[in-house]
Design a protein around this motif. Sequence first.
Motif, short mmCIF file in Angstrom:
data_model
loop_
_atom_site.label_atom_id
_atom_site.label_comp_id
_atom_site.label_asym_id
_atom_site.label_seq_id
_atom_site.Cartn_x
_atom_site.Cartn_y
_atom_site.Cartn_z
N SER A 24 0.84 -1.19 0.00
CA SER A 24 0.00 0.00 0.00
C SER A 24 0.87 1.24 0.00
CB SER A 24 -0.94 0.02 1.21
OG SER A 24 -0.21 0.15 2.41
N ILE A 25 0.27 2.32 -0.43
CA ILE A 25 0.94 3.62 -0.43
C ILE A 25 -0.02 4.58 0.26
CG2 ILE A 25 1.92 5.47 -1.84
CD1 ILE A 25 2.21 3.27 -4.08
N GLU A 26 0.43 5.15 1.39
CA GLU A 26 -0.40 6.06 2.17
C GLU A 26 0.42 7.30 2.50
OE1 GLU A 26 -1.60 3.75 5.56
OE2 GLU A 26 -2.44 2.17 4.31
N GLY A 27 0.13 8.39 1.82
CA GLY A 27 0.91 9.60 2.05
C GLY A 27 2.36 9.39 1.67
N ASP A 28 3.27 9.63 2.63
CA ASP A 28 4.69 9.46 2.35
C ASP A 28 5.22 8.11 2.82
OD1 ASP A 28 4.59 9.95 5.05
OD2 ASP A 28 6.29 11.32 5.10
N GLN A 29 4.33 7.18 3.15
CA GLN A 29 4.73 5.83 3.57
C GLN A 29 4.35 4.80 2.53
OE1 GLN A 29 3.20 4.77 7.43
NE2 GLN A 29 5.15 5.32 8.37
N VAL A 30 5.29 3.90 2.29
CA VAL A 30 5.06 2.78 1.39
C VAL A 30 5.22 1.51 2.21
CG1 VAL A 30 5.88 1.58 -0.67
CG2 VAL A 30 5.98 4.07 -0.57
N LYS A 31 4.22 0.66 2.20
CA LYS A 31 4.30 -0.62 2.91
C LYS A 31 4.67 -1.68 1.88
CE LYS A 31 1.16 0.54 6.59
NZ LYS A 31 -0.08 0.23 7.31
N ILE A 32 5.73 -2.42 2.19
CA ILE A 32 6.19 -3.47 1.28
C ILE A 32 6.19 -4.81 2.00
CG2 ILE A 32 7.58 -1.89 -0.10
CD1 ILE A 32 10.05 -2.98 1.30
N GLY A 33 5.98 -5.85 1.23
CA GLY A 33 6.09 -7.21 1.72
C GLY A 33 7.25 -7.87 1.02
N ILE A 34 8.03 -8.66 1.76
CA ILE A 34 9.21 -9.31 1.19
C ILE A 34 9.13 -10.80 1.46
CG2 ILE A 34 11.73 -9.46 1.21
CD1 ILE A 34 11.67 -6.54 2.32
N ASN A 35 9.16 -11.60 0.42
CA ASN A 35 9.26 -13.05 0.53
C ASN A 35 10.65 -13.44 0.09
OD1 ASN A 35 6.63 -13.77 1.40
ND2 ASN A 35 5.86 -13.45 -0.67
N ALA A 36 11.39 -14.07 1.02
CA ALA A 36 12.75 -14.49 0.72
C ALA A 36 13.02 -15.81 1.45
CB ALA A 36 13.75 -13.43 1.18
N PRO A 37 13.97 -16.59 0.96
CA PRO A 37 14.32 -17.82 1.66
C PRO A 37 14.76 -17.53 3.09
CG PRO A 37 15.34 -17.76 -0.51
CD PRO A 37 14.74 -16.41 -0.27
N LYS A 38 14.53 -18.48 3.99
CA LYS A 38 14.85 -18.28 5.40
C LYS A 38 16.33 -18.04 5.65
CE LYS A 38 10.83 -20.64 7.13
NZ LYS A 38 10.27 -21.56 8.08
N ASP A 39 17.19 -18.49 4.75
CA ASP A 39 18.63 -18.30 4.96
C ASP A 39 19.12 -16.92 4.54
OD1 ASP A 39 18.14 -19.03 2.27
OD2 ASP A 39 20.23 -19.65 2.01
N ILE A 40 18.22 -16.07 4.06
CA ILE A 40 18.57 -14.70 3.68
C ILE A 40 18.02 -13.75 4.73
CG2 ILE A 40 18.24 -12.87 1.96
CD1 ILE A 40 18.19 -15.02 -0.17
N ASP A 41 18.92 -12.97 5.36
CA ASP A 41 18.50 -11.99 6.34
C ASP A 41 17.87 -10.79 5.64
OD1 ASP A 41 19.49 -13.48 8.46
OD2 ASP A 41 21.45 -12.50 8.41
#
Length: 69
Positions: A24-41
């Motif tokens: 979502s994009i709300e004003g000056d904030q962008v919410k992102i979701g990240i899917n990555a393998p568990k071995d990646i910090d």
Amino acid sequence: MLVLSRKSKQKIIISDNIEIEILSIEGDQVKIGINAPKDIDVNRYEVYEAIKKENNAASKKINIKRFLN
């Protein structure tokens, strides 16, 4: 640096196994979701910097103890 424009609900794929979605994009904030393998910090930059600083301080303490014995 690669700069991309994305709209809400659009995704970016990195190296076949990391998916970033603009939730979502709300004003000056962008919410992102990240899917990555568990071995990646995945950390916020300020958390990453704090971890790096703590690790550097810990390694200096270890080296000092080594020289004192």
